[in-house]
Design an enzyme around this catalytic site. Structure first.
Site, PDB file in Angstrom:
ATOM      1  N   SER A 113       0.851  -1.183   0.000  1.00  0.00           N
ATOM      2  CA  SER A 113       0.000   0.000   0.000  1.00  0.00           C
ATOM      3  C   SER A 113       0.890   1.237   0.000  1.00  0.00           C
ATOM      4  O   SER A 113       2.030   1.197   0.482  1.00  0.00           O
ATOM      5  CB  SER A 113      -0.838  -0.035   1.271  1.00  0.00           C
ATOM      6  OG  SER A 113      -1.176   1.264   1.683  1.00  0.00           O
ATOM      7  N   SER A 114       0.349   2.345  -0.499  1.00  0.00           N
ATOM      8  CA  SER A 114       1.141   3.582  -0.529  1.00  0.00           C
ATOM      9  C   SER A 114       1.463   4.081   0.879  1.00  0.00           C
ATOM     10  O   SER A 114       2.360   4.916   1.049  1.00  0.00           O
ATOM     11  CB  SER A 114       0.412   4.672  -1.315  1.00  0.00           C
ATOM     12  OG  SER A 114      -0.865   4.916  -0.757  1.00  0.00           O
ATOM     13  N   CYS A 115       0.762   3.568   1.910  1.00  0.00           N
ATOM     14  CA  CYS A 115       1.042   4.056   3.279  1.00  0.00           C
ATOM     15  C   CYS A 115       2.353   3.513   3.834  1.00  0.00           C
ATOM     16  O   CYS A 115       2.761   3.881   4.921  1.00  0.00           O
ATOM     17  CB  CYS A 115      -0.119   3.757   4.210  1.00  0.00           C
ATOM     18  SG  CYS A 115      -0.256   2.032   4.616  1.00  0.00           S
ATOM     19  N   TYR A 142      -0.315  -1.097  10.176  1.00  0.00           N
ATOM     20  CA  TYR A 142      -0.545  -1.700   8.858  1.00  0.00           C
ATOM     21  C   TYR A 142       0.694  -1.522   7.971  1.00  0.00           C
ATOM     22  O   TYR A 142       1.139  -2.461   7.309  1.00  0.00           O
ATOM     23  CB  TYR A 142      -1.762  -1.013   8.225  1.00  0.00           C
ATOM     24  CG  TYR A 142      -2.145  -1.521   6.872  1.00  0.00           C
ATOM     25  CD1 TYR A 142      -2.799  -2.736   6.716  1.00  0.00           C
ATOM     26  CD2 TYR A 142      -1.876  -0.778   5.724  1.00  0.00           C
ATOM     27  CE1 TYR A 142      -3.176  -3.202   5.466  1.00  0.00           C
ATOM     28  CE2 TYR A 142      -2.252  -1.235   4.467  1.00  0.00           C
ATOM     29  CZ  TYR A 142      -2.901  -2.440   4.343  1.00  0.00           C
ATOM     30  OH  TYR A 142      -3.259  -2.899   3.109  1.00  0.00           O
ATOM     31  N   LYS A 146       3.169  -4.305   6.194  1.00  0.00           N
ATOM     32  CA  LYS A 146       3.348  -4.356   4.737  1.00  0.00           C
ATOM     33  C   LYS A 146       4.824  -4.184   4.346  1.00  0.00           C
ATOM     34  O   LYS A 146       5.280  -4.788   3.373  1.00  0.00           O
ATOM     35  CB  LYS A 146       2.473  -3.294   4.064  1.00  0.00           C
ATOM     36  CG  LYS A 146       0.979  -3.618   4.144  1.00  0.00           C
ATOM     37  CD  LYS A 146       0.656  -4.858   3.333  1.00  0.00           C
ATOM     38  CE  LYS A 146      -0.809  -5.195   3.302  1.00  0.00           C
ATOM     39  NZ  LYS A 146      -1.074  -6.435   2.537  1.00  0.00           N
ATOM     40  N   HIS A 185     -13.091   2.664   4.301  1.00  0.00           N
ATOM     41  CA  HIS A 185     -12.330   3.778   3.759  1.00  0.00           C
ATOM     42  C   HIS A 185     -13.291   4.903   3.356  1.00  0.00           C
ATOM     43  O   HIS A 185     -14.502   4.739   3.382  1.00  0.00           O
ATOM     44  CB  HIS A 185     -11.501   3.307   2.553  1.00  0.00           C
ATOM     45  CG  HIS A 185     -10.302   2.513   2.934  1.00  0.00           C
ATOM     46  ND1 HIS A 185     -10.216   1.155   2.732  1.00  0.00           N
ATOM     47  CD2 HIS A 185      -9.143   2.868   3.525  1.00  0.00           C
ATOM     48  CE1 HIS A 185      -9.058   0.721   3.179  1.00  0.00           C
ATOM     49  NE2 HIS A 185      -8.383   1.738   3.670  1.00  0.00           N
TER      50      HIS A 185
HETATM   51  P1  GDP Z   1      -6.260   6.875   4.592  1.00  0.00           P
HETATM   52  O1  GDP Z   1      -5.842   7.211   3.206  1.00  0.00           O
HETATM   53  O2  GDP Z   1      -5.486   5.761   5.186  1.00  0.00           O
HETATM   54  O3  GDP Z   1      -6.288   8.090   5.472  1.00  0.00           O
HETATM   55  O4  GDP Z   1      -7.719   6.238   4.449  1.00  0.00           O
HETATM   56  P2  GDP Z   1      -9.254   6.685   4.582  1.00  0.00           P
HETATM   57  O5  GDP Z   1      -9.910   6.309   3.298  1.00  0.00           O
HETATM   58  O6  GDP Z   1      -9.840   6.087   5.813  1.00  0.00           O
HETATM   59  O7  GDP Z   1      -9.282   8.266   4.761  1.00  0.00           O
HETATM   60  C1  GDP Z   1      -8.906   9.167   3.751  1.00  0.00           C
HETATM   61  C2  GDP Z   1      -9.252  10.584   4.158  1.00  0.00           C
HETATM   62  O8  GDP Z   1     -10.676  10.754   4.093  1.00  0.00           O
HETATM   63  C3  GDP Z   1      -8.849  10.979   5.580  1.00  0.00           C
HETATM   64  O9  GDP Z   1      -8.379  12.317   5.567  1.00  0.00           O
HETATM   65  C4  GDP Z   1     -10.172  10.909   6.341  1.00  0.00           C
HETATM   66  O10 GDP Z   1     -10.226  11.733   7.482  1.00  0.00           O
HETATM   67  C5  GDP Z   1     -11.146  11.405   5.257  1.00  0.00           C
HETATM   68  N1  GDP Z   1     -12.562  11.053   5.507  1.00  0.00           N
HETATM   69  C6  GDP Z   1     -13.605  11.918   5.419  1.00  0.00           C
HETATM   70  N2  GDP Z   1     -14.759  11.329   5.758  1.00  0.00           N
HETATM   71  C7  GDP Z   1     -14.456  10.028   6.024  1.00  0.00           C
HETATM   72  C8  GDP Z   1     -15.241   8.912   6.424  1.00  0.00           C
HETATM   73  O11 GDP Z   1     -16.447   8.987   6.615  1.00  0.00           O
HETATM   74  N3  GDP Z   1     -14.570   7.714   6.594  1.00  0.00           N
HETATM   75  C9  GDP Z   1     -13.211   7.606   6.385  1.00  0.00           C
HETATM   76  N4  GDP Z   1     -12.636   6.404   6.552  1.00  0.00           N
HETATM   77  N5  GDP Z   1     -12.442   8.653   6.038  1.00  0.00           N
HETATM   78  C10 GDP Z   1     -13.050   9.849   5.851  1.00  0.00           C
END
Ligand code: GDP
Length: 319
Positions: A113-115, A142, A146, A185
């Protein structure tokens, strides 16, 4: 062969292929992509169980393994359950990679993953940024798992000559994604919230964080296409970035999702929730130069994902 790219492609025809994690979003997209090929089914194997994995691999003798099984989740799930994200992922990858080595599997593709890249990595992030800095804390467990997985593949390649490769996708979405308000996500979570608000006209969809973070999204069928491309064309130690190159802010993404869902009200931002890393766009020029490009634009992919969600909800209600 330069930089791991093969002059003569590796042929998957006639190969026994095990998609570990075939019920997940990535695994099912890979299985769709490989339909018609000889795909092994593993319905009951707990991949965290070393003995079970060893026995299954010895009995079924796959030629090729795509390791798409993982404990995955959004920013909150990662923060809430770091032990599971570290333990489950380490166990799954250790068991599958070692069993593949013992069974003489010809080719294995590990998914990261890119993380895995440092929080402050220069953007767009190249494969060289690996282990050059501190990780983003919201998904450190995570990411550590990875990184161990891709190093494990590299170590088996160095010590035993195994053809084990690693791909690092950006944020993924599409049919088969986990739809859960807390654990998923951002795309499925916001799709659910916008849909609920449209249907009930009561709740205002809450977007976590400031809306400012930038993310790069890839439709899962594009990823599946890239993974098959890598199996056929790549045999190197370095992981390969697989992104769309298209960046969007979370605020713009939320607007786009609202339009796809048909929600016309306003969105609110909940600044008590974490933003995570502010930017993570990958440099995917290695795979692009080798001849692979994504084909599904975000608008189209979101539409297809929403259609899948509606259909899936209908089936769940009927069951
Ligand atoms: P990340 O790329 O590991 O941070 O994965 P996420 O998909 O969980 O979050 C991506 C971004 O979307 C972060 O900045 C979150 O705070 C934002 N975000 C906004 N609303 C939501 C939500 O309802 N759920 C999640 N998971 N992220 C959200």
């Amino acid at each position: 062969m330069a930089d791991g790219w093969l002059d003569t492609p590796y042929s998957l025809s006639g190969k026994k292929i095990w998609v570990a994690g075939a019920r997940g979003m990535v695994g099912s997209a890979v299985a769709r992509k490989l339909s018609g090929k000889n795909i092994l089914k593993d319905e009951s194997v707990d991949l965290r169980d070393q003995v079970a994995v060893h026995e299954w691999v010895q009995q079924n003798k796959p030629d090729v393994i795509i390791l798409a099984a993982a404990k995955v989740g959004g920013i909150k799930a990662n923060e809430d359950a770091p032990a599971e994200f570290l333990y489950d992922n380490l166990m799954i990858q250790n068991n599958v990679v070692h069993a593949a080595y013992e069974a003489g599997v010809e080719k294995l593709l590990f998914l990261g993953s890119s993380c895995i890249y440092p929080r402050e990595a220069e953007q767009p992030i190249t494969e060289e940024a690996l282990l050059t800095g501190v990780l983003e804390p919201t998904n450190e467990a995570y990411a550590v798992a990875k990184i161990a997985g891709l190093k494990l593949c590299a170590a088996y390649r160095q010590q035993h000559g195994c053809d084990f490769i690693s791909a690092m996708p950006c944020n993924l979405y599409g049919p088969g994604d986990k739809f859960d308000l807390e654990a998923s996500h951002v795309i499925p979570a916001l799709m659910m919230k916008a849909h609920a608000a449209k249907v009930s006209q009561a709740k205002t969809p809450e977007v976590w964080g400031s809306g400012k973070p930038l993310r790069e999204f890839l439709y899962v069928d594009d990823l599946a296409d890239a993974l098959v491309f890598l199996l056929e064309n790549y045999s190197g130690e370095k992981p390969v970035n697989v992104g769309s190159g298209a960046e969007i802010s979370i605020a713009d993404l939320a607007e786009m999702i609202a339009r796809v869902v048909g929600f016309e009200g306003k969105l609110v931002f909940d600044s008590s929730k974490p933003d995570g890393t502010l930017r993570k766009v990958m440099d995917s020029s290695r795979i692009n130069k080798a001849g692979w490009q994504p084909s599904v634009a975000l608008g189209q992919g979101l539409k297809q994902t929403y259609e899948w969600y509606l259909e899936h909800q209908k089936q769940a209600r009927a069951a």
